[in-house]
Design an enzyme around this catalytic site. Structure first.
Site, short mmCIF file in Angstrom:
data_model
loop_
_atom_site.label_atom_id
_atom_site.label_comp_id
_atom_site.label_asym_id
_atom_site.label_seq_id
_atom_site.Cartn_x
_atom_site.Cartn_y
_atom_site.Cartn_z
N ASP A 121 0.86 -1.18 0.00
CA ASP A 121 0.00 0.00 0.00
C ASP A 121 0.90 1.23 0.00
OD1 ASP A 121 -2.48 1.52 0.49
OD2 ASP A 121 -3.20 -0.39 1.27
N ASP A 150 -12.31 -1.36 4.21
CA ASP A 150 -13.10 -0.15 4.38
C ASP A 150 -14.61 -0.38 4.32
OD1 ASP A 150 -10.97 1.58 4.64
OD2 ASP A 150 -10.81 1.95 2.49
N GLU A 168 -6.50 3.64 -5.80
CA GLU A 168 -7.83 3.75 -5.23
C GLU A 168 -8.41 5.10 -5.67
OE1 GLU A 168 -10.00 3.79 -0.85
OE2 GLU A 168 -8.20 4.96 -1.25
C1 NOJ Z 1 -8.43 4.79 1.95
C2 NOJ Z 1 -8.06 3.63 2.82
O1 NOJ Z 1 -8.47 2.45 2.19
C3 NOJ Z 1 -8.71 3.86 4.15
O2 NOJ Z 1 -8.61 2.75 4.99
C4 NOJ Z 1 -8.10 5.07 4.78
O3 NOJ Z 1 -8.77 5.36 5.97
C5 NOJ Z 1 -8.18 6.28 3.86
N1 NOJ Z 1 -7.85 5.96 2.50
C6 NOJ Z 1 -7.22 7.32 4.31
O4 NOJ Z 1 -5.90 6.87 4.10
#
Ligand code: NOJ
Length: 553
Positions: free
Chosen positions: A97, A320, A247
């Protein structure tokens, strides 16, 4: 860059809850090391590690305090290298990541930056004397006053996640160094966190008050230098045989195509969100009843929209989102709906991602008090819910929506703590009570388990050029209960039929299939025999039944 990722599928590890190898109640790299054979056995070809770097965990790893090390609770760099080498030996790629929109406020860069206006780090973050009206996505106002510096800093997420100033070339240079560091170690690519947010509009104009939390988004999503900065990072990656998936919260098809194609191409794939909104408005915290029509519309929009031009990422869960069975399926029909949901996305065009626990059908957790939840956004949303609502109603909304449901310890077996840690340790977070029934060990033995269904789907997918590279077509888009789609290539066609209904429903077969004999490749009801099967124009599907047929035309 080659396109090996097109034939792959990935398994996502959120390490804190995956497997505890050293007995302290927290998942770690020792645990991952021991479970690599299991991951391989699911049928995936790669691993995405959610952040495993040092972090104060205000947002569980997405607030990084050192980009070039491993969180001591999870191991160290030498252990990471061991895991990486073993994964490679097993034929698994590993992607990391990359979180560069923000750091932790405990990162040394921020510690220096807050000291004053003329040191090398002063402009690493976004400081203002007077804040604008943006709201953060996680914790109220997007600006926090720092008494030490005497200015406000921007944080699009939590207060402890200050946004980096990507307009500063020195910051971009740091990102290049981070990429090189991990690529030189041998990792195979990156999942890039909120990558469409990293360039903010000049002057940071105030947002029009819209929904809470997103009023600044038009000024920080797809900002003016977004492709330029991402191209710069891409150039580093291009020197290696790696791949990049970004993302893209709130990304549209049109804007995704810019990241994925043409002269500005800077990513191989994007995670889009449309299909995750079939039971909510924009975020799970604003729930509405699940609509299959919305799910199908979103899927088809991206399948048709990228076909022949770019490559889809396919997912139903990650760290998430609450668990998909509890959202789009049914906990009562857990096995049937879990298997059907697998078929509803694993045969689409793109690269599938499977989140830890999804492959055994883990479901949402329901904790009795908001204090028992850990996730910052769950807490904020709970307090944002209408105060007139009863406590029970507010908690119910959190049960439906919390990210913590994806973060409970992985359920390995029916021993204490679900085998996630040793019996004498206290797991860092609550184990879902259903672990005695829902666990890997049980499902290994059961040929009709969700785990074995995932395995069968991934095996079938990998064995077929049609499923990997063929075209996509949706049938009966207006059907409210059944999702029927087709993959076609040369004379081979696959027909995938998925019922989203708790009761029996009639389904139609697309006209050109009527009366043809296909081969039933997969079905989640064991009493239906695999093999040649003549399809009638109308039939019935039982609760959450799914069937995958193969035809030669
Ligand atoms: C996206 C991530 O997947 C999430 O877990 C995170 O809280 C936010 N971005 C901020 O980094």
């Amino acid at each position: 860059m080659s396109d090996w990722y097109k034939k792959m599928s990935f398994y996502q590890i959120w390490i804190r809850s995956f497997a505890d190898g050293n007995g302290d109640g927290i998942g770690d790299l020792w645990g991952v090391y021991d479970k690599l054979e299991y991951i391989k056995s699911v049928g995936v070809d790669g691993i995405w590690f959610s952040p495993i770097y040092p972090s104060p965990n205000a947002d569980f790893g997405y607030d990084i305090s050192d980009y070039k090390d491993i969180h001591p609770e999870y191991g160290d760099l030498a252990l990471f290298k061991k895991v990486l080498d073993k994964a490679h030996d097993l034929g698994l790629k590993v992607i990391m990541d990359l979180v560069i929109n923000h750091t932790s406020d405990e990162h040394p860069w921020f510690q220096e930056s807050r000291k004053g206006r003329c040191n090398p780090y002063s402009d690493y973050y976004i400081w203002r004397d007077t804040p604008n009206n943006w709201e953060s996505l996680f914790e109220g106002n997007a600006w926090e006053y720092d008494p030490q510096r005497g200015q406000y800093y921007l944080h699009i997420f939590a207060k402890k996640q200050p946004d980096l100033n990507m307009d500063n070339p020195a910051v971009r240079k740091e990102v290049e160094e981070i990429l090189k560091f991990w690529l030189d170690m041998g990792v195979d690519g990156f999942r890039e966190d909120v990558i469409n947010f990293i360039s903010k509009k000049e002057g940071l104009p105030s947002g029009v008050p819209l929904l809470p939390a997103v009023n600044g988004m038009p000024h920080y999503k797809d900002g003016p230098h977004i492709y330029e900065y991402n191209r710069q990072f891409r150039r580093v990656c291009q020197k290696y045989d790696c791949f990049q998936i970004g993302e893209g919260p709130m990304t549209t098809l049109k804007s995704a195509l810019k990241y994925l194609t043409g002269p500005e191409k800077c990513l191989d794939m994007m995670f889009s969100f449309d299909h995750m909104m079939a039971d909510c408005f924009y975020t799970e915290y604003m729930h509405r009843p699940f609509s299959l029509l919305k799910y199908k519309r979103a899927i088809s929009k991206w399948q048709y929209g990228l076909e022949g031009r770019a490559w889809n990422s396919l997912y139903l869960e990650n760290h998430d989102h609450p668990r998909i069975i509890s959202r789009y399926g049914s906990e009562v029909f857990r096995v049937k709906s879990g298997t059907m949901l697998a078929a509803s996305y694993l045969f689409l065009q793109g690269t599938p991602f499977i989140y830890q626990g999804q492959e055994i059908g883990m479901t949402n957790i329901r904790l009795g008090r908001i204090e028992h939840y850990e996730d910052v956004s769950s807490k904020t949303n709970f307090h944002r819910y209408h105060l007139k609502d009863s406590m029970a109603r507010r908690l119910h909304r959190i049960h439906l929506s919390s990210r913590d449901s994806a973060r409970t310890p992985m359920q390995w077996d029916d021993s204490p703590h679900a085998g996630f840690t040793v019996p004498q340790a206290q797991p860092w977070f609550y184990v879902n009570r259903n672990y005695t029934e829902v666990n890997v060990k049980n499902q290994e033995k059961d040929p009709s388990s969700i785990l074995n269904f995932y395995r069968a789907c991934l095996k079938l997918r990998k064995s077929s050029k049609t499923l990997l590279f063929g075209g996509y077509r949706e049938h009966f888009p207006k059907d409210r209960y059944v999702f029927t789609y087709e993959r076609y290539r040369k004379d081979i066609r696959y027909l995938i039929i998925c019922s989203f209904s708790e009761s029996a429903v009639a389904f139609r077969v697309p006209r050109e299939y009527e009366g043809r004999t296909g081969e039933l490749m997969l079905c989640n009801y064991e009493d239906r025999e695999k093999g040649p099967d003549k399809v009638r124009s109308i039939g019935f599907l039982r609760a959450y039944e799914t069937r995958v047929y193969r035809f030669r035309f």
